[in-house]
Write an enzyme that holds these catalytic residues in place. Structure first.
Site, PDB file in Angstrom:
ATOM      1  N   GLY A 136       0.821  -1.213   0.000  1.00 22.69           N
ATOM      2  CA  GLY A 136       0.000   0.000   0.000  1.00 22.69           C
ATOM      3  C   GLY A 136       0.850   1.256   0.000  1.00 22.69           C
ATOM      4  N   SER A 137       1.756   1.374  -0.980  1.00 28.79           N
ATOM      5  CA  SER A 137       2.739   2.459  -0.934  1.00 28.79           C
ATOM      6  C   SER A 137       2.582   3.491  -2.035  1.00 28.79           C
ATOM      7  CB  SER A 137       4.147   1.867  -0.979  1.00 28.79           C
ATOM      8  OG  SER A 137       4.286   0.891  -1.996  1.00 28.79           O
TER       9      SER A 137
ATOM     10  N   GLY B 169       0.242   8.581   0.861  1.00 28.75           N
ATOM     11  CA  GLY B 169       0.247   8.707   2.313  1.00 28.75           C
ATOM     12  C   GLY B 169       1.500   8.209   2.991  1.00 28.75           C
TER      13      GLY B 169
ATOM     14  N   GLY C 258       2.578   5.178   3.405  1.00 32.83           N
ATOM     15  CA  GLY C 258       3.280   4.156   2.628  1.00 32.83           C
ATOM     16  C   GLY C 258       4.211   4.751   1.594  1.00 32.83           C
TER      17      GLY C 258
ATOM     18  N   SER D  26      -1.325   1.578  15.034  1.00 38.19           N
ATOM     19  CA  SER D  26      -1.894   2.910  15.237  1.00 38.19           C
ATOM     20  C   SER D  26      -2.081   3.154  16.724  1.00 38.19           C
ATOM     21  CB  SER D  26      -3.250   3.016  14.530  1.00 38.19           C
ATOM     22  OG  SER D  26      -3.952   4.179  14.935  1.00 38.19           O
TER      23      SER D  26
ATOM     24  N   TYR E  53     -11.876  -0.666  13.151  1.00 35.94           N
ATOM     25  CA  TYR E  53     -10.520  -0.269  12.748  1.00 35.94           C
ATOM     26  C   TYR E  53      -9.538  -0.457  13.901  1.00 35.94           C
ATOM     27  CZ  TYR E  53      -6.631   2.928  11.774  1.00 35.94           C
ATOM     28  OH  TYR E  53      -5.387   3.481  11.600  1.00 35.94           O
TER      29      TYR E  53
END
Length: 264
Positions: free
Chosen positions: A14-15, A18, A20, A141, A154
């Site tokens: 997922g780069s 953002g 990533g 997170s 989440y």
């Protein structure tokens, strides 16, 4: 401190945007060859162009695949056999009340936020151990420690990553492979920025004002009193991926601006 990752290959799931994308840039800047991943060829291409515009000569490999699925993971495995650094960054978030969150929502979040990291770690970490060196990183997170009521699903997935990270670190004890989790706080990423921009437009106020109000009302314990930047998060990840971080493993490292009220 001079961090050099020359001769190392990294994957950042997922780069294309953002945090990533910032991590991919940081690793490439340190000399690593970096696999850039996203779900579409266009987003992967744009991410590579973005990095090369700032870092000509960066060694990049593009791979469009949905790593939240078994098929996407298999596509990655077939094209990238071995890596030295695995950054499990792929994740989604969505504010949604607990009683409105369906079984399908829970499953989707678990598949993308948790199982993508499980599959990639299960595939790449054993070879790292055989070679006697490797880095596995999980992007968790602060919501893993302070579950937000507006998105319990989440927060739950991010807590799961902490358990997986610690368990894998103990599994790989003594192999030369370190495993750590990174806990960003509120960060001005593409997803968060877009969320605030949409809310600001709906409420008719500047996005900056909405960000400050969010921190004051929902993350009042923040010590920096602002959103972190993606580069600030990436800096910690790059350090943990380095040779200098060889004694740091099994840890949950916070880059949350002091949001979590803890001395540990």
């Amino acid at each position: 401190m001079n961090i050099s990752l020359h001769g190392k290959r990294a994957i950042v799931s997922g780069s294309t945007a953002g945090i990533g994308l910032a991590i991919a840039f940081g690793l490439a800047e340190a000399g690593a060859e970096v696999v850039i991943n996203g779900r579409s060829e266009e987003r992967v291409r744009k991410a590579i162009e973005h990095i090369l515009s700032r870092l000509p000569g960066a060694r990049l490999i593009g791979l469009a695949a949905d790593l939240g699925t078994v098929e996407g993971a298999q596509e990655l495995f077939s094209k990238v056999s071995n890596v030295d650094i695995l950054v499990n960054n792929l994740g989604i978030f969505e504010p949604k009340g607990f009683f409105d969150t369906t079984d399908a929502d829970w499953q989707r979040f678990f598949d993308i936020n948790v199982m993508s990291a499980v599959r990639l770690s299960r595939h790449y970490a054993p070879a790292m151990a055989e070679r006697g060196w490797g880095r596995v990183l999980f992007l968790s997170s602060e919501s893993a420690l302070q579950i937000p009521t507006e998105m319990v699903h989440y927060g739950t997935t991010k807590t799961a990553l902490l358990a997986i990270s610690r368990g894998l670190a103990e599994t790989l004890a003594g192999t030369g492979v370190t495993v750590n989790a990174v806990l960003p706080g509120p960060t001005r990423s593409e997803g968060v920025g877009g969320f605030f921009a949409q809310m600001a437009e709906e409420q008719g106020v500047p996005s900056e004002q909405l960000e400050k109000s969010f921190i004051a009302q929902h993350r009042a314990s923040s010590l920096i009193k602002r959103l972190a930047t993606t580069e600030e998060v990436a800096s910690l990840v790059v350090y943990l991926a380095s040779l200098q971080a060889s004694a740091t493993t099994g840890a949950a490292m916070r880059v949350d601006g002091g949001v979590v009220r803890s001395i540990a």
